[in-house]
Design an enzyme around this catalytic site. Structure first.
Site, PDB file in Angstrom:
ATOM      1  N   LYS A   1       2.433  -0.561  15.188  1.00 55.28           N
ATOM      2  CA  LYS A   1       3.877  -0.665  15.443  1.00 55.28           C
ATOM      3  C   LYS A   1       4.327  -1.926  16.188  1.00 55.28           C
ATOM      4  O   LYS A   1       5.515  -2.258  16.170  1.00 55.28           O
ATOM      5  CB  LYS A   1       4.351   0.555  16.255  1.00 55.28           C
ATOM      6  CG  LYS A   1       4.322   1.852  15.478  1.00 55.28           C
ATOM      7  CD  LYS A   1       5.471   1.941  14.501  1.00 55.28           C
ATOM      8  CE  LYS A   1       5.268   2.968  13.426  1.00 55.28           C
ATOM      9  NZ  LYS A   1       4.921   2.458  12.116  1.00 55.28           N
TER      10      LYS A   1
ATOM     11  N   PRO B   1      -2.601   0.144  19.491  1.00 53.88           N
ATOM     12  CA  PRO B   1      -2.476  -0.402  18.130  1.00 53.88           C
ATOM     13  C   PRO B   1      -2.614   0.619  16.984  1.00 53.88           C
ATOM     14  O   PRO B   1      -2.314   0.287  15.841  1.00 53.88           O
ATOM     15  CB  PRO B   1      -3.617  -1.421  18.053  1.00 53.88           C
ATOM     16  CG  PRO B   1      -4.618  -0.956  19.061  1.00 53.88           C
ATOM     17  CD  PRO B   1      -3.832  -0.304  20.155  1.00 53.88           C
TER      18      PRO B   1
ATOM     19  N   HIS C   1       0.843  -1.196   0.000  1.00 51.38           N
ATOM     20  CA  HIS C   1       0.000   0.000   0.000  1.00 51.38           C
ATOM     21  C   HIS C   1       0.879   1.247   0.000  1.00 51.38           C
ATOM     22  O   HIS C   1       1.825   1.334   0.765  1.00 51.38           O
ATOM     23  CB  HIS C   1      -0.911   0.017   1.229  1.00 51.38           C
ATOM     24  CG  HIS C   1      -2.068  -0.927   1.118  1.00 51.38           C
ATOM     25  ND1 HIS C   1      -3.161  -0.858   1.952  1.00 51.38           N
ATOM     26  CD2 HIS C   1      -2.312  -1.939   0.262  1.00 51.38           C
ATOM     27  CE1 HIS C   1      -4.028  -1.810   1.602  1.00 51.38           C
ATOM     28  NE2 HIS C   1      -3.521  -2.479   0.586  1.00 51.38           N
TER      29      HIS C   1
HETATM   30  P1  FAD Z   1       3.613 -12.551  20.854  1.00 54.77           P
HETATM   31  O1  FAD Z   1       3.115 -12.493  19.458  1.00 54.77           O
HETATM   32  O2  FAD Z   1       2.651 -12.320  21.956  1.00 54.77           O
HETATM   33  O3  FAD Z   1       4.327 -13.948  21.031  1.00 54.77           O
HETATM   34  C1  FAD Z   1       4.686 -14.470  22.297  1.00 54.77           C
HETATM   35  C2  FAD Z   1       4.619 -15.982  22.254  1.00 54.77           C
HETATM   36  O4  FAD Z   1       5.062 -16.507  23.496  1.00 54.77           O
HETATM   37  C3  FAD Z   1       3.208 -16.509  22.022  1.00 54.77           C
HETATM   38  O5  FAD Z   1       3.201 -17.434  20.962  1.00 54.77           O
HETATM   39  C4  FAD Z   1       2.834 -17.129  23.353  1.00 54.77           C
HETATM   40  O6  FAD Z   1       1.927 -18.209  23.193  1.00 54.77           O
HETATM   41  C5  FAD Z   1       4.189 -17.555  23.866  1.00 54.77           C
HETATM   42  N1  FAD Z   1       4.266 -17.707  25.329  1.00 54.77           N
HETATM   43  C6  FAD Z   1       3.706 -16.921  26.282  1.00 54.77           C
HETATM   44  N2  FAD Z   1       3.982 -17.390  27.505  1.00 54.77           N
HETATM   45  C7  FAD Z   1       4.744 -18.497  27.333  1.00 54.77           C
HETATM   46  C8  FAD Z   1       5.326 -19.430  28.234  1.00 54.77           C
HETATM   47  N3  FAD Z   1       5.179 -19.303  29.567  1.00 54.77           N
HETATM   48  N4  FAD Z   1       6.036 -20.456  27.734  1.00 54.77           N
HETATM   49  C9  FAD Z   1       6.188 -20.580  26.382  1.00 54.77           C
HETATM   50  N5  FAD Z   1       5.646 -19.737  25.492  1.00 54.77           N
HETATM   51  C10 FAD Z   1       4.941 -18.703  25.953  1.00 54.77           C
HETATM   52  N6  FAD Z   1       1.486  -4.776  15.495  1.00 54.77           N
HETATM   53  C11 FAD Z   1       1.907  -4.251  14.309  1.00 54.77           C
HETATM   54  O7  FAD Z   1       3.123  -4.119  14.087  1.00 54.77           O
HETATM   55  N7  FAD Z   1       1.037  -3.877  13.309  1.00 54.77           N
HETATM   56  C12 FAD Z   1      -0.300  -4.014  13.486  1.00 54.77           C
HETATM   57  O8  FAD Z   1      -1.047  -3.722  12.546  1.00 54.77           O
HETATM   58  C13 FAD Z   1      -0.793  -4.519  14.760  1.00 54.77           C
HETATM   59  N8  FAD Z   1      -2.109  -4.681  14.992  1.00 54.77           N
HETATM   60  C14 FAD Z   1      -2.537  -5.339  16.132  1.00 54.77           C
HETATM   61  C15 FAD Z   1      -3.880  -5.546  16.300  1.00 54.77           C
HETATM   62  C16 FAD Z   1      -4.327  -6.238  17.425  1.00 54.77           C
HETATM   63  C17 FAD Z   1      -5.814  -6.454  17.592  1.00 54.77           C
HETATM   64  C18 FAD Z   1      -3.396  -6.715  18.406  1.00 54.77           C
HETATM   65  C19 FAD Z   1      -3.862  -7.498  19.625  1.00 54.77           C
HETATM   66  C20 FAD Z   1      -2.065  -6.491  18.254  1.00 54.77           C
HETATM   67  C21 FAD Z   1      -1.610  -5.793  17.118  1.00 54.77           C
HETATM   68  N9  FAD Z   1      -0.254  -5.548  16.917  1.00 54.77           N
HETATM   69  C22 FAD Z   1       0.167  -4.930  15.749  1.00 54.77           C
HETATM   70  C23 FAD Z   1       0.721  -5.957  17.926  1.00 54.77           C
HETATM   71  C24 FAD Z   1       1.427  -7.267  17.583  1.00 54.77           C
HETATM   72  O9  FAD Z   1       0.472  -8.275  17.318  1.00 54.77           O
HETATM   73  C25 FAD Z   1       2.365  -7.676  18.719  1.00 54.77           C
HETATM   74  O10 FAD Z   1       3.171  -6.579  19.040  1.00 54.77           O
HETATM   75  C26 FAD Z   1       3.226  -8.886  18.339  1.00 54.77           C
HETATM   76  O11 FAD Z   1       2.475 -10.065  18.402  1.00 54.77           O
HETATM   77  C27 FAD Z   1       4.453  -9.018  19.273  1.00 54.77           C
HETATM   78  O12 FAD Z   1       5.157 -10.188  18.959  1.00 54.77           O
HETATM   79  P2  FAD Z   1       5.920 -10.998  20.079  1.00 54.77           P
HETATM   80  O13 FAD Z   1       6.587 -12.122  19.380  1.00 54.77           O
HETATM   81  O14 FAD Z   1       6.743 -10.062  20.890  1.00 54.77           O
HETATM   82  O15 FAD Z   1       4.786 -11.500  21.082  1.00 54.77           O
HETATM   83  C1  DHB Z   2      -4.256  -3.330  11.417  1.00 43.91           C
HETATM   84  C2  DHB Z   2      -4.056  -3.176  12.771  1.00 43.91           C
HETATM   85  C3  DHB Z   2      -3.648  -1.966  13.264  1.00 43.91           C
HETATM   86  O1  DHB Z   2      -3.424  -1.817  14.584  1.00 43.91           O
HETATM   87  C4  DHB Z   2      -3.438  -0.882  12.423  1.00 43.91           C
HETATM   88  O2  DHB Z   2      -3.070   0.308  12.939  1.00 43.91           O
HETATM   89  C5  DHB Z   2      -3.635  -1.036  11.064  1.00 43.91           C
HETATM   90  C6  DHB Z   2      -4.041  -2.275  10.559  1.00 43.91           C
HETATM   91  C7  DHB Z   2      -4.704  -4.646  10.900  1.00 43.91           C
HETATM   92  O3  DHB Z   2      -4.915  -5.545  11.708  1.00 43.91           O
HETATM   93  O4  DHB Z   2      -4.846  -4.779   9.671  1.00 43.91           O
END
Ligand code: FAD
Ligand code: DHB
Length: 390
Positions: A296, A292, A72
């Protein structure tokens, strides 16, 4: 078992770290408490910054994203339905990649397993030990059987609710937290999005975001209370509100479809300082959460593990610890800028329950300014597509 880096969590942070380390010839093992099917279908982020999309491609895990992801070149900001485009390509020369986080997770799990990487799914009772010395350990159970990973470093990539951050002794970490009086009710729907680009919609009824996963699957969000009860939101009420928040003509623009997933996310800002102690390093949501609205979270997780993998590569190559010592500082410079941007986008676009009429008028002026001034829209664009990274 023994490995060089023991990783807790198979989200974007843990998987990308393991992938980047393997390219440097460094061994790692990932443990994850959920099943492979669960992590591969958990609907989360959708926007990948341009440098992060390039990194996935350059390191060999971006082929499907290049085929199926949507590049995009801008977004729309709508003011009570009047759409104004922010042209990222013209303002920054770059765009964003719209591709689901769970697809990134699928691609990375496949690549790790194909390269002989080890991921233990469905473990229980993970705990981390001895990270204040040179021989840290991770203990856990697999199928009821106790196991131990002896390693040089532990990566806490286990998200906000994981066990690594709470295992750090009291007094080491300072937590910065702001719980916001805001939530998002999100749905994934088998229906085309209302426009080819994302729409961030500011309305008198509250904020809505119209995003997508493909030309036939929409990802749609409504501002709601942080503790909103999904039981009060049958599908027809969600569609009605999504249409209303698109502005005049919204009922014709938004096509309804089968709701594939539905959930509420409460918003918070959270950062811990430092992100490391001894040989335990936190990355991604384990160390910080952003609201969100700036898209980021996943991008910060990828940036953290890029820095951590570079620091580990230098350590194993030369024994030098300078980059490891700098890890927190390097990550937090980016994290606080993302906090600033996410807070700004959030406060500009949402109806804050505590706000009065003057706040609404100021928000309107800000949205009008940011969508009409070259300087202001460029500032939004350069943050949204992703600040430069080395
Ligand atoms: P996580 O994805 O949370 O991964 C952590 C992992 O550790 C999980 O698989 C979990 O099951 C595992 N775990 C937890 N505890 C344990 C344990 N005790 N033992 C073993 N494993 C464990 N970010 C963006 O950049 N762009 C977006 O558009 C965006 N939109 C979002 C929309 C929503 C609705 C949400 C909820 C989040 C959004 N985010 C977005 C944020 C993004 O999803 C997170 O920042 C991202 O998942 C972080 O990755 P991570 O690997 O740090 O953590
Ligand atoms: C999406 C999530 C976000 O938090 C955002 O700012 C833009 C897009 C998504 O899930 O597509």
């Amino acid at each position: 078992m023994r490995t060089q880096v023991g990783i807790v969590g198979a989200g974007p942070a843990g998987l990308m770290l393991s992938h980047l380390l393997s390219r440097e010839g460094i061994d790692s093992v990932i443990i994850e408490d959920q099943s492979r099917a669960y992590v591969e279908s958990r609907i989360r982020a959708g926007v990948i910054e341009s440098w992060a999309a390039d990194l996935l491609v350059e390191t060999g895990v971006g082929a499907r994203m290049q085929r199926e992801g949507l590049v995009h070149e801008g977004i729309a900001i709508a003011l009570n339905g009047e759409r104004r485009r922010i042209d990222f390509k013209r303002l920054t020369g770059r765009g964003i990649m719209v591709y689901g986080q769970h697809e990134v997770v699928k691609d990375m799990i496949k690549a790790r397993l194909a390269a002989g990487g080890q991921i233990e799914f469905e473990i229980t009772e993970a705990s981390v030990h001895d990270f204040d010395g040179r021989a840290p350990k991770i203990r856990y159970k697999q199928g009821g059987e106790a196991r131990e990973i002896a390693c040089d470093f532990i990566a806490g990539c286990d998200g906000f609710h994981g066990i690594c951050r709470p295992s750090i002794p009291n007094g080491v970490l300072t937590e910065f937290e702001r719980i916001l009086p805001l939530g998002w009710l999100g749905i994934l729907s088998q229906s085309p999005p209302p426009a080819p680009e994302l729409i961030y919609s500011y309305t008198d009824r509250g904020f809505a975001l119209y995003s997508m996963r493909s030309p036939t699957v929409s990802r749609l969000y409504l501002q709601c209370a942080p503790d909103e009860d999904l039981a009060n939101w049958p599908d027809d009420k969600i569609w009605k509100e999504l249409k209303a928040r698109l502005g005049p003509g919204g009922d014709k623009l938004l096509q309804e479809g089968k709701v594939l997933e539905k959930g509420v996310t409460a918003m918070r800002s959270f950062v811990v300082e430092p992100m490391q102690t001894g040989r335990l390093f936190l990355a991604g949501d384990a160390a910080h959460i952003v609201p969100p609205t700036g898209a980021k979270g996943m991008n910060l997780a990828i940036a953290d593990v890029l820095f951590f993998s570079q620091a580990l590569a230098e350590f194993y190559r030369s024994g030098k610890t300078a980059l490891l010592e700098d890890y927190t500082q390097k990550c937090l410079e980016r994290v606080w800028k993302a906090q600033r941007f996410s807070w700004w986008m959030t406060s500009m676009l949402h109806l804050n329950p505590d706000d009065g009429p003057s706040d609404r008028r100021r928000q309107w002026a800000e949205l009008d300014y940011v969508t009409s001034s070259e300087a202001a829209s460029k500032s939004l664009a350069e943050n949204y597509v992703g600040l430069p990274i080395e």
